[in-house]
Design an enzyme around this catalytic site. Sequence first.
Site, PDB file in Angstrom:
ATOM      1  N   ILE A 440      17.842  51.197  39.004  1.00  0.00           N
ATOM      2  CA  ILE A 440      18.091  51.528  40.390  1.00  0.00           C
ATOM      3  C   ILE A 440      16.936  51.388  41.471  1.00  0.00           C
ATOM      4  CG2 ILE A 440      19.626  53.218  41.783  1.00  0.00           C
ATOM      5  CD1 ILE A 440      21.150  51.700  39.583  1.00  0.00           C
ATOM      6  N   HIS A 703      19.265  62.809  35.398  1.00  0.00           N
ATOM      7  CA  HIS A 703      19.413  64.092  35.578  1.00  0.00           C
ATOM      8  C   HIS A 703      18.944  65.013  34.163  1.00  0.00           C
ATOM      9  CE1 HIS A 703      20.420  63.557  39.557  1.00  0.00           C
ATOM     10  NE2 HIS A 703      21.619  63.119  39.250  1.00  0.00           N
TER      11      HIS A 703
HETATM   12  N1  GLN Z   1      16.181  53.448  44.674  1.00  0.00           N
HETATM   13  C1  GLN Z   1      16.250  54.748  45.014  1.00  0.00           C
HETATM   14  C2  GLN Z   1      15.625  55.229  43.543  1.00  0.00           C
HETATM   15  O1  GLN Z   1      15.701  54.554  42.422  1.00  0.00           O
HETATM   16  C3  GLN Z   1      17.845  55.424  44.953  1.00  0.00           C
HETATM   17  C4  GLN Z   1      17.663  57.031  44.771  1.00  0.00           C
HETATM   18  C5  GLN Z   1      18.829  57.578  45.075  1.00  0.00           C
HETATM   19  O2  GLN Z   1      19.992  56.851  44.894  1.00  0.00           O
HETATM   20  N2  GLN Z   1      18.872  58.815  45.608  1.00  0.00           N
HETATM   21  O3  GLN Z   1      14.916  56.270  43.584  1.00  0.00           O
HETATM   22 ZN    ZN Z   2      21.469  57.379  43.168  1.00  0.00          ZN
END
Ligand code: GLN
Ligand code: ZN
EC number: 2.1.1.14
Length: 763
Positions: A440, A703
């Site tokens: 992500i 998490h």
């Molecule tokens: N691109 C961001 C990360 O990977 C996304 C964080 C988020 O969605 N809170 O940290």
């Molecule tokens: Zn996120």
Amino acid sequence: MATTHNLGFPRIGAKRELKFALESYWKGESSLGELKALGAQLRQRHWAHQADLGLAAVSDFAFYDQVLDMSFTLGNLPERVQGFHGDTLDNTFRVARGRSAKGAEDHSACCGGVAAGEMTKWFDTNYHYIVPEFSASTEFKLDPSRLLEQLAEAKAQGVKAKPVIVGPVTYLALGKAKDDSDKLALLPRLLPVYAELLATLAAQGVEWAQIDEPILVTELSAEWQQATVTAYEALANSKVKLLLATYFGQLLDNLSLACKLPVQGLHLDAINARAEVDAVIAQLPQDRVLSLGVINGRNIWKTDLNGVLDWLEPVAKQLGGRLWIAPSCSLLHVPVDLDSEQKLDAEVRSWLAFALQKLGELKVLATALNNGRDAVKAELAANGAAIAARRASPRVNNPVVKAALAKINPALGQRKNAYPARADKQTARLKLPAYPTTTIGSFPQTGEIRHARSQFKSGALDEAGYKAAMRAEIERSVREQEALGLDVLVHGEAERNDMVEYFGEQLDGYAFSQFGWVQSYGSRCVKPPILFGDISRPKAMTVEWIKYAQSLTNKPMKGMLTGPVTILNWSFVRDDQPRSVSCYQLALAIREEVLDLEKAGVRVIQIDEAALREGLPLRKSQWQEYLDWAVTSFRITANGVDDETQIHTHMCYSEFNDIIASIADMDADVITIETSRSDMELLDAFDNFNYPNEIGPGVYDIHSPNIPTEEHIVQLMKKAAERIPAQRLWVNPDCGLKTRQWEEVIPALINMVAAAKTLRASA
Ligand code: GLN
Ligand code: ZN
């Protein structure tokens, strides 16, 4: 004579003293006695700040959360901590976060870790409260000790104390019936405890209590409206006078109800519900106090005092002694003291007011109302000058930005072709396998990264040295991803302290405070950047880093941006134009970055909209308007690219049922979401809607320190494939990995890549 009062004061401390004391206690580095002493010291200080007011807020202080404290006052403790040893405060922490301090958990056999209570957003703020837990058999039992203790302290200090309590209707509405029983059935059991509480306060000589019912600014069913009437009729004989406080919005269809309740005063948020002041004055019985929240308790701008007086003076004449004035809501949502700011841009600083300055404004307003404007001539003149300077400042008003905004048209937000045509071209260009894998965005924020950042900040490391350190981190994460065999790589976000601040710092129109901390939950605080002017992008913000990362690999490198809606929702925003206008400005600025990345050869671009959902208005009837401009903003940002460029978006939650049409309307080629804990059931929303584009349902709960097994990931993805056609599925974690350690991330991603290979083989 108008009376002044305050609805609540930030308890974290001007220098976040409470945060550090809590964390030190939890780590076992200080005692409960020390923590409690610090609490008392903060309360004393905060009451001293309110000494000039007619009434100061008491019992608004909480070590963790005021709603959780109310649960303890009402004797509504979850069964899992009943009978535990130690102080009540230890139990408070157990409910809030699963455990108390190290030392307090010596009885680990009988009071070991428990499940933490659920946490959720306090109305439309970024403050999170611990959700009260109910079941059909919930009983209540008064424990007034915390209130009495704070009241005694206030008395000793000579404070004109007004205890603040969460009202019964809001308390029930915010809680959750674990057995799905009817929460309203508990009202007859709850009300006697409130009555007893008020009697206890009366016995202490309390004249006024503030009873918070912000639930009245939301849509209530007839049943809940009736429950409100029942509740306050039951408390009508209380010896304490009740100021029923509503805030965060308009009363609308609850207005007549609120005016009819048998209480002695009503507080109205005259920032958000200014339009309702006349109707409330007309409907409120003549013997009631009307408290008007005339200073914004949610934002950091100076109040236009002369402007407020222009409309408030006639109201004061009409109401006389029945008028009270206050901030619109508790000051919990703003930082404590602007005077702490030494580095803030002087011009911007002159336009701001934090909690203490807001109390100062309240005093000026009251003096002007009670003794005439001449009595505060100098203060009003200085305020007027600051307001005028802000309005006229070329840093606030940028004609180039205004002209660009005027030219926004639907074509800006329109991809050249629809998703199916784009998908074919993207597949051909990116040469991705089935079940492509990606992450992500962020990789672990290592000690080295933090060290380099703080050295750079303090000047011990120069810019070239800092950049070299960040490039080394980027190279490390690219090498790791290649070794793992991921399909679409990321650069790892080493150079970013925070996904909003990073962009804010590079955009014109943003300022940053040093101590502008606001409590988010427990000991956690955030420091929202201040969006003060028209937004523009002086130069590219991410291109250099992404290009460098792409130069290290032949795999596609994903460019990583934060979307306009998220930047907006996590900032203090302007009060001189609609949020939508600020959002469009951000959209145009981030759009330029998207196009620059594309020009630099970046073929996949992710635009995070982590906070899109949390911007939803409190009333459902107002959702569509918000979603319309939010989606338009995203489309302006994202959709200027060629068909071959793949746009991703990411949202770290998974409740999409009620907004799925808008999510689809964003038209991102790929959306990655958080689903690992929900067993993919939350994909039903996408399934039922026939969501047309690609989805990456998270398979790794970031998490948790737990490493998901390959089998577990395969299983989750198979469940996903029952809902979404396999050719449109991606395999990825729930969210960014910045809070994890490399030692956890590597085995987890090994399993994730292995799972994708297994899935491909069986496809
Ligand atoms: N691109 C961001 C990360 O990977 C996304 C964080 C988020 O969605 N809170 O940290
Ligand atoms: Zn996120």
